[in-house]
Design an enzyme around this catalytic site. Structure first.
Site, PDB file in Angstrom:
ATOM      1  N   CYS A  60      61.023  27.469  58.842  1.00 42.14           N
ATOM      2  CA  CYS A  60      60.099  26.831  57.909  1.00 42.14           C
ATOM      3  C   CYS A  60      58.884  27.710  57.629  1.00 42.14           C
ATOM      4  O   CYS A  60      58.202  28.138  58.571  1.00 42.14           O
ATOM      5  CB  CYS A  60      59.658  25.490  58.490  1.00 42.14           C
ATOM      6  SG  CYS A  60      58.302  24.696  57.604  1.00 42.14           S
ATOM      7  N   TRP A  67      63.966  17.069  62.656  1.00 48.24           N
ATOM      8  CA  TRP A  67      64.244  18.350  63.286  1.00 48.24           C
ATOM      9  C   TRP A  67      64.722  18.079  64.718  1.00 48.24           C
ATOM     10  O   TRP A  67      64.263  17.143  65.362  1.00 48.24           O
ATOM     11  CB  TRP A  67      62.984  19.204  63.333  1.00 48.24           C
ATOM     12  CG  TRP A  67      62.505  19.660  61.993  1.00 48.24           C
ATOM     13  CD1 TRP A  67      61.670  18.996  61.150  1.00 48.24           C
ATOM     14  CD2 TRP A  67      62.839  20.891  61.346  1.00 48.24           C
ATOM     15  NE1 TRP A  67      61.453  19.737  60.006  1.00 48.24           N
ATOM     16  CE2 TRP A  67      62.159  20.912  60.101  1.00 48.24           C
ATOM     17  CE3 TRP A  67      63.646  21.985  61.687  1.00 48.24           C
ATOM     18  CZ2 TRP A  67      62.253  21.968  59.204  1.00 48.24           C
ATOM     19  CZ3 TRP A  67      63.738  23.044  60.797  1.00 48.24           C
ATOM     20  CH2 TRP A  67      63.054  23.033  59.577  1.00 48.24           C
ATOM     21  N   THR A 103      57.862  16.253  59.863  1.00 47.43           N
ATOM     22  CA  THR A 103      57.644  17.628  59.439  1.00 47.43           C
ATOM     23  C   THR A 103      57.230  18.549  60.585  1.00 47.43           C
ATOM     24  O   THR A 103      56.678  18.117  61.602  1.00 47.43           O
ATOM     25  CB  THR A 103      56.560  17.684  58.353  1.00 47.43           C
ATOM     26  OG1 THR A 103      55.317  17.249  58.902  1.00 47.43           O
ATOM     27  CG2 THR A 103      56.927  16.809  57.163  1.00 47.43           C
ATOM     28  N   VAL A 104      57.502  19.838  60.366  1.00 48.40           N
ATOM     29  CA  VAL A 104      56.941  20.895  61.191  1.00 48.40           C
ATOM     30  C   VAL A 104      56.058  21.750  60.281  1.00 48.40           C
ATOM     31  O   VAL A 104      56.333  21.836  59.076  1.00 48.40           O
ATOM     32  CB  VAL A 104      58.044  21.772  61.830  1.00 48.40           C
ATOM     33  CG1 VAL A 104      58.794  21.000  62.893  1.00 48.40           C
ATOM     34  CG2 VAL A 104      59.006  22.344  60.790  1.00 48.40           C
ATOM     35  N   TYR A 119      59.338  25.982  45.498  1.00 48.49           N
ATOM     36  CA  TYR A 119      60.008  24.690  45.675  1.00 48.49           C
ATOM     37  C   TYR A 119      60.078  23.923  44.353  1.00 48.49           C
ATOM     38  O   TYR A 119      61.063  23.219  44.095  1.00 48.49           O
ATOM     39  CB  TYR A 119      59.281  23.853  46.743  1.00 48.49           C
ATOM     40  CG  TYR A 119      59.523  24.339  48.145  1.00 48.49           C
ATOM     41  CD1 TYR A 119      60.556  23.816  48.915  1.00 48.49           C
ATOM     42  CD2 TYR A 119      58.728  25.334  48.707  1.00 48.49           C
ATOM     43  CE1 TYR A 119      60.781  24.265  50.202  1.00 48.49           C
ATOM     44  CE2 TYR A 119      58.950  25.799  49.987  1.00 48.49           C
ATOM     45  CZ  TYR A 119      59.979  25.252  50.735  1.00 48.49           C
ATOM     46  OH  TYR A 119      60.215  25.719  52.010  1.00 48.49           O
TER      47      TYR A 119
END
Length: 362
Positions: free
Chosen positions: A64, A97, A131-132, A195
């Site tokens: 990521c 994740w 999220t990370v 993105y």
């Protein structure tokens, strides 16, 4: 990076999420957990946690770009002893994740299989993406924050008492005003711009995103033709934020996200700048090209239904001379380069030209 959600129960535990919405442009959810870890923080209930070495664990997938930032800054500042690092694998399903790279599929410090568990422990049924990067409070096992932009700034300012000797000043006070404007444009038009191209739900949305991206990349090409780093003579937070997009550009964004006016290797200033940073300790030695490609090409099933991961491009050119020394500058300012990467945090051999398969250290 966020996980997409799915209402189709038959695919609830597949990687297939809704990244592309037909007829729509991509709009990133930027609502994050706003808690901060502060040197004078003393009230977690109010979102102010205390700086305390050994208390927190940074969960940051190498795949990521937003998480990669935190790995770089942690390493440049020498925070390895103060903040431990957990590394999820490169792919995830629509839930979370996962720690599939660790023994028994569990993070060895937190003891959890999914990052989702730390989110749910604090916010049952947390409705947004898992999220990370995320910082987890080890004693309680709860997520503290996932605000990736603030995390690295706080590493520079709030954690200064734990910086290594010779740590660079990545957030110089006299540059913060100009840097805020540069960072905003880089985020909206480049970091998030790729993105917007890749997840565009219509031709018009894609065309607009593509034009905006390349307008910004042309601006950066011009800016970096005459100065070594984004803010001038030394590396700053701004360079970290741009680097993690550039290093993914040819392996992923050029093809997978249709950002294909030019390859990075065809942009003289940006390509030399990217190689300069890649060859600087703390940058390229955090990059895992195999995990990067696995993540994008496998997880984004609505963009790449076959989930075939390309073998190219050839990465040996990342080690070619960049010639940016001719512009002057001092990469770390009055500081020094970080120590070599610790063995337990090294990128897998063969996943990066800095770590060839025949590396005797592995």
């Amino acid at each position: 990076m966020s996980q997409a959600t799915s209402t189709d129960q038959s695919t609830a535990f597949s990687t297939r999420g809704a990244y592309v919405h037909t007829g729509e442009e991509f709009n990133r959810d930027t609502n994050y957990i706003e808690d901060r870890i502060l040197r004078d923080g003393d009230n977690p209930q109010a979102g102010e946690w205390p700086v305390e070495a050994g208390r927190y664990r940074l969960i940051a997938a190498r795949a990521c770009p937003w998480a990669n930032r935190t790995i770089i800054v942690r390493r440049l500042l020498g925070l390895e002893d103060a903040i431990s690092l957990g590394l999820p694998g490169p792919t995830h399903d629509v839930r979370s994740w996962t720690f599939d790279l660790d023994e028994d599929g569990r993070d060895p410090v937190l003891g959890i299989e999914r990052l989702q568990q730390a989110y749910f422990k604090r916010f049952p049924g947390y409705p947004r993406g898992i999220t990370v990067p995320a910082i987890v409070d080890v004693p309680s096992g709860v997520v503290v924050t996932n605000n990736f932009a603030q995390i690295t700034l706080d590493f520079s300012t709030e954690w200064s008492g734990h910086h290594r000797d010779g740590a660079p000043d990545l957030y110089p006070e006299h540059l913060r005003g100009e840097m805020a404007a540069v960072n905003k444009r880089v985020f909206t038009e480049v970091n998030n711009g790729v993105y917007r191209c890749g997840f565009a739900g219509s031709q018009d949305a894609y065309n607009n995103a593509y034009d905006r991206l390349w307008t910004a990349l042309d601006w950066l090409e011009e800016r970096l033709a005459g100065q070594r780093y984004l803010m001038g003579e030394t590396i700053t937070e701004a360079d970290v934020r741009l680097f993690t997009t550039l290093v993914r550009f040819d392996p992923v964004y050029h093809g997978h996200f249709k950002c294909n006016r030019s390859k990075l290797t065809e942009l003289p200033a940006l390509w030399a700048y990217a190689r300069d940073l890649f060859q600087t300790p703390g940058f390229g030695d955090t990059v895992d090209f195999v995990q990067i490609k696995q993540h994008y090409y496998i997880v984004h099933e609505d963009v790449n239904p076959t989930q075939i991961v390309p073998q190219g491009p050839d990465l040996a050119n990342w080690l070619e001379p960049h010639g940016r020394e001719a512009l002057g500058g001092r990469p770390f300012g009055s500081g020094t380069a970080p120590d070599p990467v610790r063995p337990g945090e090294r990128v897998t051999a063969g996943h990066n030209p800095l770590y060839p398969v025949q590396d005797p250290a592995r």
